[in-house]
Write a protein that holds these residues in place. Structure first.
Motif, PDB file in Angstrom:
ATOM      1  N   ASN A  21      31.759   1.845 -16.939  1.00  0.00           N
ATOM      2  CA  ASN A  21      31.793   0.855 -17.614  1.00  0.00           C
ATOM      3  C   ASN A  21      30.121   0.090 -17.934  1.00  0.00           C
ATOM      4  OD1 ASN A  21      34.459  -0.274 -17.281  1.00  0.00           O
ATOM      5  ND2 ASN A  21      33.848   0.482 -15.273  1.00  0.00           N
ATOM      6  N   ARG A  22      29.336   1.068 -18.652  1.00  0.00           N
ATOM      7  CA  ARG A  22      28.049   0.722 -18.833  1.00  0.00           C
ATOM      8  C   ARG A  22      27.817  -0.495 -19.507  1.00  0.00           C
ATOM      9  NH1 ARG A  22      23.346   1.494 -20.506  1.00  0.00           N
ATOM     10  NH2 ARG A  22      21.915   3.072 -21.470  1.00  0.00           N
ATOM     11  N   TYR A  23      28.466  -0.799 -20.565  1.00  0.00           N
ATOM     12  CA  TYR A  23      28.170  -1.867 -21.528  1.00  0.00           C
ATOM     13  C   TYR A  23      28.580  -3.299 -20.735  1.00  0.00           C
ATOM     14  CZ  TYR A  23      26.853   1.468 -25.004  1.00  0.00           C
ATOM     15  OH  TYR A  23      26.480   2.650 -25.545  1.00  0.00           O
ATOM     16  N   THR A  24      29.691  -3.027 -19.996  1.00  0.00           N
ATOM     17  CA  THR A  24      29.988  -4.366 -19.102  1.00  0.00           C
ATOM     18  C   THR A  24      28.987  -4.578 -18.131  1.00  0.00           C
ATOM     19  OG1 THR A  24      32.313  -3.938 -19.453  1.00  0.00           O
ATOM     20  CG2 THR A  24      31.589  -5.381 -17.576  1.00  0.00           C
ATOM     21  N   TYR A  25      28.585  -3.566 -17.512  1.00  0.00           N
ATOM     22  CA  TYR A  25      27.272  -3.543 -16.292  1.00  0.00           C
ATOM     23  C   TYR A  25      25.958  -4.378 -17.204  1.00  0.00           C
ATOM     24  CZ  TYR A  25      23.041  -2.372 -14.164  1.00  0.00           C
ATOM     25  OH  TYR A  25      21.904  -2.199 -13.674  1.00  0.00           O
ATOM     26  N   LEU A  26      25.862  -3.797 -18.324  1.00  0.00           N
ATOM     27  CA  LEU A  26      24.624  -4.355 -19.233  1.00  0.00           C
ATOM     28  C   LEU A  26      24.815  -5.514 -19.636  1.00  0.00           C
ATOM     29  CD1 LEU A  26      23.564  -0.934 -21.051  1.00  0.00           C
ATOM     30  CD2 LEU A  26      22.265  -1.851 -19.156  1.00  0.00           C
ATOM     31  N   SER A  27      25.724  -6.061 -20.025  1.00  0.00           N
ATOM     32  CA  SER A  27      26.354  -7.651 -20.519  1.00  0.00           C
ATOM     33  C   SER A  27      26.012  -8.270 -19.084  1.00  0.00           C
ATOM     34  CB  SER A  27      27.688  -7.410 -21.094  1.00  0.00           C
ATOM     35  OG  SER A  27      27.568  -7.026 -22.045  1.00  0.00           O
ATOM     36  N   GLU A  28      26.369  -8.016 -17.931  1.00  0.00           N
ATOM     37  CA  GLU A  28      26.315  -8.746 -16.609  1.00  0.00           C
ATOM     38  C   GLU A  28      24.849  -8.809 -16.391  1.00  0.00           C
ATOM     39  OE1 GLU A  28      28.815  -6.738 -14.038  1.00  0.00           O
ATOM     40  OE2 GLU A  28      30.570  -7.498 -14.655  1.00  0.00           O
ATOM     41  N   LEU A  29      24.074  -7.850 -16.418  1.00  0.00           N
ATOM     42  CA  LEU A  29      22.720  -7.546 -16.166  1.00  0.00           C
ATOM     43  C   LEU A  29      21.948  -8.704 -16.836  1.00  0.00           C
ATOM     44  CD1 LEU A  29      20.318  -6.479 -14.565  1.00  0.00           C
ATOM     45  CD2 LEU A  29      20.299  -4.601 -16.289  1.00  0.00           C
ATOM     46  N   GLU A  30      22.280  -8.752 -18.077  1.00  0.00           N
ATOM     47  CA  GLU A  30      21.498  -9.688 -19.075  1.00  0.00           C
ATOM     48  C   GLU A  30      21.785 -11.159 -18.905  1.00  0.00           C
ATOM     49  OE1 GLU A  30      18.507  -8.840 -21.015  1.00  0.00           O
ATOM     50  OE2 GLU A  30      19.097  -7.060 -19.869  1.00  0.00           O
ATOM     51  N   ALA A  31      23.178 -11.320 -18.651  1.00  0.00           N
ATOM     52  CA  ALA A  31      23.547 -12.700 -18.333  1.00  0.00           C
ATOM     53  C   ALA A  31      22.863 -13.234 -17.080  1.00  0.00           C
ATOM     54  CB  ALA A  31      24.894 -12.848 -17.902  1.00  0.00           C
ATOM     55  N   VAL A  32      22.569 -12.332 -15.800  1.00  0.00           N
ATOM     56  CA  VAL A  32      21.909 -12.653 -14.579  1.00  0.00           C
ATOM     57  C   VAL A  32      20.520 -12.771 -14.951  1.00  0.00           C
ATOM     58  CG1 VAL A  32      21.396 -11.706 -12.164  1.00  0.00           C
ATOM     59  CG2 VAL A  32      23.626 -11.459 -13.272  1.00  0.00           C
ATOM     60  N   ARG A  33      20.106 -11.888 -15.732  1.00  0.00           N
ATOM     61  CA  ARG A  33      18.606 -11.987 -15.953  1.00  0.00           C
ATOM     62  C   ARG A  33      18.009 -13.443 -16.307  1.00  0.00           C
ATOM     63  NH1 ARG A  33      15.342  -7.530 -16.728  1.00  0.00           N
ATOM     64  NH2 ARG A  33      17.360  -6.245 -17.521  1.00  0.00           N
ATOM     65  N   HIS A  34      18.872 -14.069 -17.013  1.00  0.00           N
ATOM     66  CA  HIS A  34      18.479 -15.302 -17.981  1.00  0.00           C
ATOM     67  C   HIS A  34      18.071 -16.347 -16.827  1.00  0.00           C
ATOM     68  CE1 HIS A  34      18.678 -18.526 -20.937  1.00  0.00           C
ATOM     69  NE2 HIS A  34      19.382 -19.282 -19.815  1.00  0.00           N
ATOM     70  N   PHE A  35      18.737 -16.131 -15.526  1.00  0.00           N
ATOM     71  CA  PHE A  35      18.564 -17.107 -14.469  1.00  0.00           C
ATOM     72  C   PHE A  35      17.624 -16.860 -13.566  1.00  0.00           C
ATOM     73  CE2 PHE A  35      22.872 -17.921 -16.224  1.00  0.00           C
ATOM     74  CZ  PHE A  35      22.584 -19.045 -16.393  1.00  0.00           C
ATOM     75  N   VAL A  36      17.053 -15.408 -13.571  1.00  0.00           N
ATOM     76  CA  VAL A  36      16.006 -15.227 -12.687  1.00  0.00           C
ATOM     77  C   VAL A  36      14.607 -15.630 -13.035  1.00  0.00           C
ATOM     78  CG1 VAL A  36      15.123 -13.011 -11.399  1.00  0.00           C
ATOM     79  CG2 VAL A  36      17.602 -13.119 -11.905  1.00  0.00           C
ATOM     80  N   PRO A  37      13.885 -16.154 -11.945  1.00  0.00           N
ATOM     81  CA  PRO A  37      12.496 -16.432 -12.386  1.00  0.00           C
ATOM     82  C   PRO A  37      11.728 -15.483 -12.608  1.00  0.00           C
ATOM     83  CG  PRO A  37      13.584 -17.725 -10.370  1.00  0.00           C
ATOM     84  CD  PRO A  37      14.421 -16.562 -10.722  1.00  0.00           C
ATOM     85  N   LYS A  38      10.629 -15.370 -13.434  1.00  0.00           N
ATOM     86  CA  LYS A  38       9.786 -14.296 -13.773  1.00  0.00           C
ATOM     87  C   LYS A  38       8.644 -14.281 -12.951  1.00  0.00           C
ATOM     88  CE  LYS A  38      10.696 -14.600 -18.976  1.00  0.00           C
ATOM     89  NZ  LYS A  38      12.025 -14.199 -18.421  1.00  0.00           N
ATOM     90  N   ARG A  39       8.555 -15.275 -11.940  1.00  0.00           N
ATOM     91  CA  ARG A  39       7.524 -15.372 -11.029  1.00  0.00           C
ATOM     92  C   ARG A  39       7.883 -15.710  -9.807  1.00  0.00           C
ATOM     93  NH1 ARG A  39       3.701 -18.800 -14.676  1.00  0.00           N
ATOM     94  NH2 ARG A  39       2.841 -17.214 -15.938  1.00  0.00           N
ATOM     95  N   GLY A  40       7.392 -15.324  -8.641  1.00  0.00           N
ATOM     96  CA  GLY A  40       8.002 -15.574  -7.185  1.00  0.00           C
ATOM     97  C   GLY A  40       8.525 -14.741  -6.531  1.00  0.00           C
ATOM     98  N   LYS A  41       8.719 -15.061  -5.164  1.00  0.00           N
ATOM     99  CA  LYS A  41       9.165 -13.757  -4.371  1.00  0.00           C
ATOM    100  C   LYS A  41      10.791 -14.119  -4.439  1.00  0.00           C
ATOM    101  CE  LYS A  41       8.620 -11.597   0.108  1.00  0.00           C
ATOM    102  NZ  LYS A  41       7.945 -11.932   1.521  1.00  0.00           N
ATOM    103  N   GLY A  42      11.683 -13.048  -4.628  1.00  0.00           N
ATOM    104  CA  GLY A  42      12.815 -13.029  -4.502  1.00  0.00           C
ATOM    105  C   GLY A  42      13.534 -12.198  -3.594  1.00  0.00           C
ATOM    106  N   ILE A  43      14.696 -12.555  -3.417  1.00  0.00           N
ATOM    107  CA  ILE A  43      15.651 -11.528  -2.284  1.00  0.00           C
ATOM    108  C   ILE A  43      16.948 -11.557  -3.024  1.00  0.00           C
ATOM    109  CG2 ILE A  43      16.160 -13.443  -0.722  1.00  0.00           C
ATOM    110  CD1 ILE A  43      16.167 -11.223   1.408  1.00  0.00           C
ATOM    111  N   GLU A  44      17.749 -10.405  -2.645  1.00  0.00           N
ATOM    112  CA  GLU A  44      19.201 -10.476  -3.336  1.00  0.00           C
ATOM    113  C   GLU A  44      19.817 -10.319  -2.085  1.00  0.00           C
ATOM    114  OE1 GLU A  44      22.510  -8.497  -6.036  1.00  0.00           O
ATOM    115  OE2 GLU A  44      20.551  -7.521  -6.151  1.00  0.00           O
ATOM    116  N   ILE A  45      20.965 -11.168  -1.867  1.00  0.00           N
ATOM    117  CA  ILE A  45      21.730 -11.064  -0.758  1.00  0.00           C
ATOM    118  C   ILE A  45      23.239 -10.325  -1.072  1.00  0.00           C
ATOM    119  CG2 ILE A  45      23.338 -12.396   0.932  1.00  0.00           C
ATOM    120  CD1 ILE A  45      21.225 -14.601   0.530  1.00  0.00           C
ATOM    121  N   GLY A  46      23.563  -9.467  -0.279  1.00  0.00           N
ATOM    122  CA  GLY A  46      24.480  -8.581  -0.849  1.00  0.00           C
ATOM    123  C   GLY A  46      24.049  -7.559  -1.751  1.00  0.00           C
ATOM    124  N   ILE A  47      22.863  -6.937  -1.556  1.00  0.00           N
ATOM    125  CA  ILE A  47      22.094  -6.244  -2.621  1.00  0.00           C
ATOM    126  C   ILE A  47      23.043  -4.964  -3.107  1.00  0.00           C
ATOM    127  CG2 ILE A  47      20.748  -4.848  -1.155  1.00  0.00           C
ATOM    128  CD1 ILE A  47      18.545  -5.258  -3.123  1.00  0.00           C
TER     129      ILE A  47
END
Length: 119
Positions: A21-47
């Motif tokens: 489901n490559r295109y579904t994944y890429l769409s989800e990734l782009e939707a999430v990317r919009h909300f991830v800060p470009k700076r700072g230290k991040g962590i993913e819970i349930g990585i």
């Protein structure tokens, strides 16, 4: 108890879904990317396997499933065994927290969000 058995047993099928489901994944990734800060230290819970953390530049993640942690580590991501409700991190360690399709697998959503805010 965290609902990780499916990921320990079926981690290869989980990964295959993203390929199938490559295109579904890429769409989800782009939707999430919009909300991830470009700076700072991040962590993913349930990585999980790091499918979101890696392209988003997140270098550390919490994951209860050993097999999923191994997949994320192969992508160069530092993983820590743990669950969202009891994060093994100090207070105020991160600037932001990412959780992608994680809350449906936690036992206590409110506690998970309290822990995310804490760290």
């Amino acid at each position: 108890m965290p609902k990780t058995k499916c990921f320990d047993e079926y981690y290869e099928r989980y990964e295959q879904w993203f390929d199938d489901n490559r295109y579904t994944y890429l769409s989800e990734l782009e939707a999430v990317r919009h909300f991830v800060p470009k700076r700072g230290k991040g962590i993913e819970i349930g990585i999980g396997s790091g499918k979101f953390a890696e392209p988003l530049g997140i270098k550390i993640g919490i994951e209860p499933s050993l097999n999923m942690r191994k997949l994320a580590e192969k992508k160069g991501i530092q993983t820590v065994e743990g669950v969202a409700e009891a994060l093994p991190m100090n207070d105020s360690t991160f600037n932001y927290v990412l959780m992608v399709t994680t809350i449906c697998f936690v036992d206590d959503i409110r506690q998970s969000f309290r822990e995310a805010r804490r760290i």
